[in-house]
Motif scaffolding. Structure first.
Motif, mmCIF file in Angstrom:
data_model
loop_
_atom_site.group_PDB
_atom_site.id
_atom_site.type_symbol
_atom_site.label_atom_id
_atom_site.label_comp_id
_atom_site.label_asym_id
_atom_site.label_seq_id
_atom_site.Cartn_x
_atom_site.Cartn_y
_atom_site.Cartn_z
ATOM 1 N N SER A 135 25.982 42.125 34.686
ATOM 2 C CA SER A 135 25.823 42.937 33.476
ATOM 3 C C SER A 135 26.375 44.344 33.672
ATOM 4 O O SER A 135 26.753 45.014 32.711
ATOM 5 C CB SER A 135 24.344 43.011 33.077
ATOM 6 O OG SER A 135 23.846 41.733 32.752
ATOM 7 N N ALA A 136 26.417 44.795 34.920
ATOM 8 C CA ALA A 136 26.925 46.133 35.219
ATOM 9 C C ALA A 136 28.446 46.170 35.313
ATOM 10 O O ALA A 136 29.038 47.233 35.504
ATOM 11 C CB ALA A 136 26.316 46.636 36.524
ATOM 12 N N ILE A 137 29.067 45.009 35.166
ATOM 13 C CA ILE A 137 30.526 44.909 35.283
ATOM 14 C C ILE A 137 31.137 44.610 33.916
ATOM 15 O O ILE A 137 30.593 43.822 33.147
ATOM 16 C CB ILE A 137 30.908 43.787 36.271
ATOM 17 C CG1 ILE A 137 30.240 44.032 37.634
ATOM 18 C CG2 ILE A 137 32.414 43.688 36.431
ATOM 19 C CD1 ILE A 137 30.374 42.873 38.591
ATOM 20 N N LYS A 138 32.245 45.250 33.598
ATOM 21 C CA LYS A 138 32.929 44.997 32.330
ATOM 22 C C LYS A 138 33.707 43.685 32.432
ATOM 23 O O LYS A 138 34.704 43.591 33.148
ATOM 24 C CB LYS A 138 33.875 46.152 32.002
ATOM 25 C CG LYS A 138 33.155 47.469 31.722
ATOM 26 C CD LYS A 138 34.138 48.584 31.376
ATOM 27 C CE LYS A 138 33.400 49.889 31.097
ATOM 28 N NZ LYS A 138 34.340 50.995 30.769
ATOM 29 N N LEU A 139 33.215 42.694 31.715
ATOM 30 C CA LEU A 139 33.824 41.372 31.742
ATOM 31 C C LEU A 139 34.071 40.872 30.324
ATOM 32 O O LEU A 139 33.352 41.247 29.394
ATOM 33 C CB LEU A 139 32.909 40.369 32.463
ATOM 34 C CG LEU A 139 32.636 40.594 33.954
ATOM 35 C CD1 LEU A 139 31.497 39.690 34.422
ATOM 36 C CD2 LEU A 139 33.891 40.304 34.768
ATOM 37 N N GLU A 140 35.063 40.014 30.175
ATOM 38 C CA GLU A 140 35.290 39.370 28.889
ATOM 39 C C GLU A 140 34.114 38.434 28.578
ATOM 40 O O GLU A 140 33.434 37.956 29.486
ATOM 41 C CB GLU A 140 36.587 38.559 28.915
ATOM 42 C CG GLU A 140 37.831 39.385 29.195
ATOM 43 C CD GLU A 140 39.063 38.505 29.367
ATOM 44 O OE1 GLU A 140 38.960 37.289 29.057
ATOM 45 O OE2 GLU A 140 40.098 39.014 29.798
ATOM 46 N N MET A 141 33.899 38.172 27.293
ATOM 47 C CA MET A 141 32.768 37.349 26.885
ATOM 48 C C MET A 141 32.784 35.983 27.569
ATOM 49 O O MET A 141 31.769 35.528 28.110
ATOM 50 C CB MET A 141 32.773 37.158 25.367
ATOM 51 C CG MET A 141 31.603 36.323 24.852
ATOM 52 S SD MET A 141 31.668 35.979 23.089
ATOM 53 C CE MET A 141 33.018 34.784 23.043
ATOM 54 N N LYS A 142 33.941 35.333 27.579
ATOM 55 C CA LYS A 142 34.039 34.003 28.163
ATOM 56 C C LYS A 142 33.702 34.032 29.655
ATOM 57 O O LYS A 142 32.994 33.160 30.166
ATOM 58 C CB LYS A 142 35.454 33.443 27.964
ATOM 59 C CG LYS A 142 35.641 32.051 28.529
ATOM 60 C CD LYS A 142 37.063 31.541 28.297
ATOM 61 C CE LYS A 142 37.245 30.154 28.910
ATOM 62 N NZ LYS A 142 38.621 29.634 28.707
ATOM 63 N N ILE A 209 38.256 43.338 39.927
ATOM 64 C CA ILE A 209 37.095 44.074 39.430
ATOM 65 C C ILE A 209 36.818 45.256 40.350
ATOM 66 O O ILE A 209 36.856 45.132 41.580
ATOM 67 C CB ILE A 209 35.859 43.159 39.385
ATOM 68 C CG1 ILE A 209 36.078 42.042 38.359
ATOM 69 C CG2 ILE A 209 34.610 43.947 39.037
ATOM 70 C CD1 ILE A 209 34.992 40.995 38.384
ATOM 71 N N VAL A 210 36.555 46.414 39.734
ATOM 72 C CA VAL A 210 36.156 47.613 40.475
ATOM 73 C C VAL A 210 34.691 47.883 40.163
ATOM 74 O O VAL A 210 34.310 48.039 39.002
ATOM 75 C CB VAL A 210 37.014 48.833 40.094
ATOM 76 C CG1 VAL A 210 36.529 50.072 40.840
ATOM 77 C CG2 VAL A 210 38.483 48.558 40.388
ATOM 78 N N LEU A 211 33.854 47.911 41.195
ATOM 79 C CA LEU A 211 32.416 48.103 41.011
ATOM 80 C C LEU A 211 32.055 49.576 41.108
ATOM 81 O O LEU A 211 32.500 50.283 42.022
ATOM 82 C CB LEU A 211 31.635 47.325 42.066
ATOM 83 C CG LEU A 211 31.844 45.806 42.079
ATOM 84 C CD1 LEU A 211 31.050 45.190 43.218
ATOM 85 C CD2 LEU A 211 31.429 45.197 40.759
#
Length: 415
Positions: A135-142, A209-211
């Motif tokens: 949830s803390a990562i920007k991800l596409e819905m799929k 992904i960059v955390l």
């Protein structure tokens, strides 16, 4: 007549559990109400010529089983509630994950973390912590749905191999159907099935992904209590194998050590009491199990559960257990497992091991089939019954693959 009334009340209770999200009535309230009501009716209108003393004896037998399970879960969840409220678990996760990684690598890391963590903590906490990471990562819905799907399957798969990880595993263990060395045989096939699902879900993932990290210093009291928790888990396994000490006794002892250690460690913090963290335990979950086991107990006493072994009369236990796992996607695996245990079905240790895997992992096929699925659905807004159902083919395939693995390992090692 009373048997028909009780059967109807139990049916209403289970229907209300399934449609909990529609009627907005917590399943703990439902099962506790109907569970106690059924037993009260059994006292007021005795069946089969039973006396009040005989019904009391039946109730006390059920309450003893429930109390053992309740105390074990309460002690485990108190440890986790403290560490979770202190942010220890989330900080530990941040320290483990690298600052930058590929989406596919994150998929496998999340799978392993959810699998391992759920073996030692309850599925509720393992799901919450794992979902918090994505949830803390920007991800596409799929992709968010794919990660959440993997977490649900991994959490349920990891929990079946240790008595600290899954309630149904604990129930089967406490009934004397499997031993801890037997349960450890589930690790390899369960993890393999999770890995296959991770491969399938990450097939088209090629991004990076960059955390964003905000590491805090881990406080000494939290580290010590975490070590006590780990030592309690380890000693529970070792003492049971060597001396057959009941797990609930070892965990309550560990909880006592935690309280005494915290009394000293937190002495300079006025107003802070370690006992307050008991209030943060998911008592909804504990009350739900109490109500469910009361319902299953009364079903046994009125003879309804005698119909369950009939499936095992027509099918080989290996086939029947596989179907029971799929059934757990529709019916909560706790009452399903309790019903099978109380019905008197006779199986070999290898076949009970297959049932342990089936009831623990089979609920992953549908999102309403496990606590992990319900929690994930409440935390990931894109995750619904329909969006999750689109993954049902992958989930059924991996469940089947894991079941075949358990069959091969169980029959090879246990005969």
């Amino acid at each position: 007549m009373l048997s028909a009334v009780i059967l109807g009340l139990v049916a209403i209770a289970f229907i209300m559990i399934v449609i909990e999200d529609i009627i907005h009535v917590n399943k703990a309230k439902t099962t506790l109400f109907f569970g106690t009501l059924c037993w009260i009716l059994a006292f007021i209108f005795p069946m089969h010529g039973s006396t009040s003393a005989e019904i009391s004896e039946q109730l006390n037998h059920n309450l003893l089983e429930i109390a053992t399970l309740w105390l074990f879960l309460m002690s485990t969840m108190t440890f986790v509630a403290y560490l979770n409220s202190k942010g220890f678990i989330s900080q530990l996760v941040q320290r483990i994950l690298p600052a930058e990684l590929s989406e596919r690598r994150l998929m496998f890391l999340i799978a392993v973390f959810a699998f391992v963590f759920s073996s030692f903590a309850d599925n509720v906490t393992a799901t919450l912590v794992s979902i918090a990471v994505i949830s803390a990562i920007k991800l596409e819905m799929k992709k968010r749905i794919q990660y959440a799907t993997l977490i649900i399957f991994a959490v349920n798969s990891g929990g079946v191999s240790l008595i600290t990880g899954d309630v149904t595993t604990l129930m089967i263990f406490l009934a004397g159907k499997v031993t801890i060395p037997h349960l450890l045989l589930l690790v390899a096939p369960s993890l393999f099935a999770v890995a296959v699902l991770a491969i399938l879900l990450s097939h088209n993932m090629k991004g990076r992904i960059v955390l964003e990290k905000s590491p805090k210093k881990l406080e000494k009291p939290d580290i010590i209590i975490a070590c006590i928790f780990a030592a309690t888990i380890g000693s529970t396994l070792v003492f049971n194998i060597l001396f057959q000490i009941p797990p609930v006794l070892t965990f309550l002892f560990g909880l006592g050590i935690m309280f005494l250690a915290a009394q000293y460690l937190l002495r300079k913090k006025p107003g802070v009491s370690i006992l307050n963290y008991i209030r943060e335990v998911e008592f909804d979950t504990l009350l739900f199990f109490l109500g469910v086991l009361l319902l299953v107990g009364i079903l046994k006493e009125i003879g309804v559960l005698n119909a369950i072994p009939q499936l095992y009369q027509y099918l080989d236990p290996t086939q029947a257990n596989y179907l029971m796992g799929m059934t757990s996607a529709l019916i909560d695996n706790v009452p399903l497992t309790a019903a099978l245990l109380k019905s008197g079905v006779e199986m070999s240790p290898a076949q009970w091991l297959m049932l342990t895997y089936a009831t623990g992992v089979g609920g992953s096929i549908l999102i309403i089939g496990s606590a992990a699925g319900i929690i994930a659905m409440s935390k990931v807004k894109e995750l619904t019954f329909i969006t999750y159902f689109r993954m049902a083919g992958y989930l059924l395939g991996c469940y089947s693959l894991g079941y075949v693995g358990v069959y091969l390992v169980g029959t090879t090692v246990l005969g």
